[in-house]
Design an enzyme around this catalytic site. Sequence first.
Site, PDB file in Angstrom:
ATOM      1  N   ASP A  84      -5.586  -1.088  -4.267  1.00  0.00           N
ATOM      2  CA  ASP A  84      -5.092  -0.970  -2.898  1.00  0.00           C
ATOM      3  C   ASP A  84      -4.332   0.363  -2.832  1.00  0.00           C
ATOM      4  O   ASP A  84      -3.922   0.893  -3.866  1.00  0.00           O
ATOM      5  CB  ASP A  84      -4.164  -2.149  -2.592  1.00  0.00           C
ATOM      6  N   ASP A 102      -3.025  -8.687  -0.219  1.00  0.00           N
ATOM      7  CA  ASP A 102      -4.285  -8.609  -0.951  1.00  0.00           C
ATOM      8  C   ASP A 102      -4.594  -9.879  -1.732  1.00  0.00           C
ATOM      9  O   ASP A 102      -5.418  -9.853  -2.658  1.00  0.00           O
ATOM     10  CB  ASP A 102      -4.245  -7.419  -1.916  1.00  0.00           C
ATOM     11  N   ASP A 134      -0.628  -5.398  -3.931  1.00  0.00           N
ATOM     12  CA  ASP A 134       0.781  -5.778  -3.848  1.00  0.00           C
ATOM     13  C   ASP A 134       0.989  -7.276  -3.956  1.00  0.00           C
ATOM     14  O   ASP A 134       2.119  -7.749  -3.973  1.00  0.00           O
ATOM     15  CB  ASP A 134       1.420  -5.246  -2.563  1.00  0.00           C
TER      16      ASP A 134
END
Length: 670
Positions: free
Chosen positions: A373, A571, A567
């Site tokens: 991410d 996600d 995180d």
Amino acid sequence: MSCSCCHHENEKACRGALRGKADPGASEKPEVDEDEVDEGEDDDDEDPATLKRRIIAAAVLLVAAVVIQRVTDLPLWAQLLVFLPSYVVAGGSVIAEAVESFAGGHPFDEDFLMSIATVGALLIGFVPGGEPQFAEAVFVMLFFQVGELFEGIAEGNSRRSIKELLDIRPDAANVERNGEAVAVDPSTVQVGEVILVRPGEKIPLDGTVVDGTSSLDTRAITGESVPRSVSPGEDAFSGCVNLSGVLRLRVTKAFGESTASKIIDLVKNAGSNKSRSEKFIKRFARVYTPIVVLLAIAVAVVPPLASGDFAGSFATWLLRALTFLVVSCPCALVLSVPLTFFGGIGGASKRGILVKGSNYLEALAKAQTVVFDKTGTLTKGVFKVTTVHPSVLGEERLLHLAAHVEHNSTHPIAAALRDAYPSDDDGCVVTDVTEEAGRGVLASVNGHRVAVGNDRLMEEVGATWEACHTLAGTIVHVAVDGKYAGHIHISDEVKDDSREAIASIRAEGVRHCVMLTGDRRDAAAGVARDLGIDEFHAELLPAGKVEQVERLLSERQGDATLAFVGDGINDAPVLARADVGIAMGAMGSDAAIEAADVVLMDDKPSKIAVAIRIARRTARIARQNIAFAIAVKVAILCLAAVGLAPMWLAIFGDVGVMVLCVLNATQTLR
């Protein structure tokens, strides 16, 4: 010690089952007794010091027996009596364990194999054609106990290492009640109460600093040696050590939900998720041990029968069968492989990397694709004004107008503008504020109509805006009374060690680095280009990230795995779908700890490469032990079957191999 062939994970579990207790090796998640972690021994087990004294006593008695045998001409039965004291001291506990296991219906363990092999060696001299093997029988038991000693020392070191890690939660908290600080059990402190933490004390519960400034030693949580400064309004986490000033903290989480408690639960329960290698060894031992017992019986009986001279050759083949039994013990495998993964998990925990099970450590060792991410993982997740490009106004004036217009907005970009121009007490009058969703904000500042937003808002107010392609990030345009005044560049800063992280991950052999983000394409492209990411996809919703991960999973080759780094909150679906989900910046984040398979207790992406390195080293050591132990044992078993393996070689094939494998396994702790 490990139980080599029954369905129990260790001797303690085996004994518990014999007494009617639950089996920790069952599919249900075990309750881990903290005393078990602290002590690391069963009540029936001897500590290394006691075992060492018994080994020395047995060795002295053995030397005395050998001397007596050499200088006297005693009959065979008297020689047996001379060697029995040393045998009982060295092997009495082993025989007792063998009897207990046999009575419990699990006879095929290493204690049983050693017992029948050594008792047979003691008695073989009384068989027609047999030669006395009294000293050899004691030697087998003695060196078996030496192996036990090494095992106990290795397990003790491993457990002490884990215990030091788990010793992060203090037994008392100084809570302010009725105007004074009272020392109480941390589990009785309620959320919202204020606790006092003096210099040198560990923080007992998570909280927000109400008063005081200090530096915190966060090594127990993050693995980092550099102290972290805290001041009023900032969070402080349980397990950290207060180094300097007195702190008053308002408790934000109950004792059981605190960061220290979460870490302790994670580490203690990591053993419930077994790796493929551990499961293989467990299945291998169940099948292997009964087979070698049957083969030993066959070696003792079939050749003498086939020769036609059973009485004359039985003693020779019986000795070969006993040697066969000694070397057949699989304790090197059933002990060293779990100990290897146990050490790997402990070694990772020391560095602030929490792995929820050895299966995830093994999967991480095979990672060939790492997907990131962007926001909060590779970047800091905090927007900041980087450049100001005025057209008709000065830089300060342009920032001044933009910050006033965005004064009441909750958008992260508005916060960045306010941080860049914090002074709002300058006499300006802001009225008629209108927020245009997806475009920006309109407001009147001292009678001038000011528009702050994207290119669509500029077109709406009739301002001819200027494109900016030189920098990645978000461009905020400003127009005054319909005339273009300039633009401000705002970007999410890349973390200091993100470049190092990508380079280190590649150095560990990862072939493909991918970035998935919901951010705009131009911002994502800039970060990907800056960090050297192989592939990126932008403007993705959570479902879009899952689709991309599904595609990458379908493109895997062989047993390669995919790790996703996020995180742990937004996600969660992708973390769950990946072979290994890694949560970044998870200190104090319950959602991250719950969603991920591996939790990094700080926000440094460089820890990913460390985790992969530890995982690969752990898996490599486990494979080394498996290959070495099986190869040596098979070779000596073959030699024993044809009479070319003396008893000392059988001892090396069992105890020597176990000691070498255990010592190799302990490398994972370093």
